[in-house]
Design an enzyme around this catalytic site. Structure first.
Site, PDB file in Angstrom:
ATOM      1  CD  GLU A 135      -6.343  -7.968   6.024  1.00 14.47           C
ATOM      2  OE1 GLU A 135      -6.744  -7.151   5.158  1.00 14.47           O
ATOM      3  OE2 GLU A 135      -5.332  -7.581   6.492  1.00 14.47           O
ATOM      4  CG  HIS A 139      -7.210  -6.263   0.686  1.00 14.22           C
ATOM      5  ND1 HIS A 139      -6.711  -5.718  -0.743  1.00 14.22           N
ATOM      6  CD2 HIS A 139      -6.079  -5.828   1.237  1.00 14.22           C
ATOM      7  CE1 HIS A 139      -5.716  -4.814  -0.487  1.00 14.22           C
ATOM      8  NE2 HIS A 139      -5.478  -4.974   0.809  1.00 14.22           N
ATOM      9  CG  HIS A 143      -2.011  -0.932   1.187  1.00 16.24           C
ATOM     10  ND1 HIS A 143      -3.233  -0.913   0.664  1.00 16.24           N
ATOM     11  CD2 HIS A 143      -1.801  -2.301   1.601  1.00 16.24           C
ATOM     12  CE1 HIS A 143      -3.852  -2.102   0.703  1.00 16.24           C
ATOM     13  NE2 HIS A 143      -2.904  -2.970   1.393  1.00 16.24           N
TER      14      HIS A 143
END
Ligand SMILES: [Zn+2]
Length: 432
Positions: free
Chosen positions: A213, A210, A59
């Site tokens: 998670e 993602h 990120h």
């Protein structure tokens, strides 16, 4: 005349005493003894020369923002997301570019020459998108930066996010992202996977979500991601990042899930430093580790890379762009301590993420890009053990970074001298 010649290198596949000739930005020849003049010659002295490190999950819009506007007190993913939400209104184009450029300098010093970074697209100004597109252009001569359009607050949950995501792709962001476990319901999560994979199929793009998670064993969006990949014919172009719920899932269910992932050729990225830090925070004891099932995925032929994910940001206050530190943590959390397993951990920060990103010309073979790292270690296992010094980092046949060897000067009675933290014995060849 050759641009660069490396003599007497060990390669990650176990070959030793190898010369590598580079010309016009590419590897020209690999052989035991190469004759020929070169502008620069490096004697590797039996140390490891590897293709560069690759980070499949990062990120860069948040990196190096630690402490702004405050520190994450609970250490959880959810407080990190809330903190990022507080930081977002304060972001400026210049500040994002400056922090990202600093991080890219760190990366080069550590031999990390390709990064896939998610970029949050939920801010309708698309400030971070424009900043990282600028960074991508600036670093292109020495670092491959691939960007993922990442709807941090949920593509369905956050108003306007799908539109922003499409605009980001129009501006040149490379990959479609998502975060199904953060949508309001399991059904919305599944719907977000369908919408985003269809968008990627229409545009001919890769997907990196993602996914799951969470420590919730019922978070099963990876099943939907594999299903949509299969349905839309996106085989080999889709990655599931994190997949931490798989750690907590029922074994019987996983025995069905992993073959579905293999069938769809969905790859996986675990983020060991972050997974071991953020998962299990709601547990008392025993505390779950929370990293996905790396050895089992590898055994099924599924490519698994290790990503760095965060460096000094709302989720993680440490890190330095060192993918050997990432591999070291991954090895420990997954208990991958066998000799072959440790070598697999090295591949998880080199060739596997290179394949996931689709980097062309990656590797050590004639015709490949002359992108290499000379490490102060003899083999991949020693490199992980020592988080070995990157003695030289080479991009397109030119040295772009050098670091002095780590050698301690001892001042002990009867033991004065130098020591390099390596075992020099030639008898050290160890078999499983
Ligand atoms: Zn991430």
């Amino acid at each position: 005349m050759l641009d660069l010649l490396i003599n007497n290198a060990n390669l990650p596949d176990g070959r030793a005493g190898i010369d590598i000739a580079m010309q016009d930005g590419r590897v020209a020849e690999i052989a035991a003894h190469i004759q020929g003049a070169a502008r620069e010659t490096i004697d590797a002295g039996g140390q490891l020369v590897s293709p560069p490190f690759v980070d499949a999950h990062f990120h860069m819009d948040a990196t190096l923002s630690f402490g702004i506007p405050r520190v994450n007190q609970s250490g959880t993913l959810l407080e990190g997301i809330a903190l990022w939400g507080e930081l977002k209104p304060q972001l400026t184009f210049e500040a994002i570019v400056e922090r990202a450029m600093t991080y890219c300098d760190w990366a080069v010093g550590k031999g990390l020459l390709a990064i896939r970074s998610h970029v949050d697209v939920c801010d309708p100004r698309l400030l971070a998108v424009e900043a990282l597109l600028e960074v991508k252009k600036r670093v292109a001569p020495y670092l491959d930066l691939q960007l993922v359009a990442f709807p941090q607050d949920g593509v369905l949950r956050s108003p306007g996010a799908l539109d922003n995501l499409k605009r980001s792709l129009d501006l040149g962001v490379d990959v479609v992202g998502g975060i199904p476990h953060f949508e309001r319901t399991m059904a919305d999560g599944a719907d977000s996977v369908r919408i985003l994979t269809e968008l990627a199929a229409q545009r001919g793009l890769r997907v990196d979500m993602h996914c799951d998670e969470t420590d919730d064993p019922l978070s099963r969006h990876i099943e939907t991601l594999a299903y949509q990949t299969q349905r839309l014919g996106l085989h080999g172009r889709v990655n599931g990042s994190h997949l931490t719920s798989m750690h907590s899932m029922d074994n019987y269910y996983v025995s069905k899930l992993i073959p579905l992932m293999a069938e769809a050729r969905v790859s996986a990225v675990a983020n060991p430093l972050i997974n071991i830090t953020i998962q299990g925070r709601h547990d008392t004891y025993p505390k779950r580790r929370g990293m996905t099932r790396v050895p089992e995925l590898l055994a099924a032929g599924i490519p698994v890379a290790f990503g760095h994910d965060c460096v000094m940001d709302p989720w993680y206050s440490l890190g330095s762009g060192d993918m050997l530190e990432v591999a070291h943590m991954g090895l420990h959390v997954a208990q991958m301590t066998g000799q072959d397993a440790m070598r697999a951990c090295f591949r998880a920060v080199t060739e596997t993420p290179a394949a996931i990103l689709g980097i062309e010309g990656y590797g050590i073979a004639p015709g490949c890009n002359a992108d290499l790292v000379l490490l102060q270690a003899r083999d991949p296992i020693e490199a992980i053990r020592l988080r070995a010094t990157r003695l030289a980092v080479i991009r397109r046949g030119k040295v772009i970074s050098r670091t002095p060897a780590a050698i301690a000067a001892l001042e002990l009675p009867g033991r004065a001298g130098e020591t390099s933290f390596r075992i020099e014995s030639k008898q050290r060849q160890i078999k499983d």
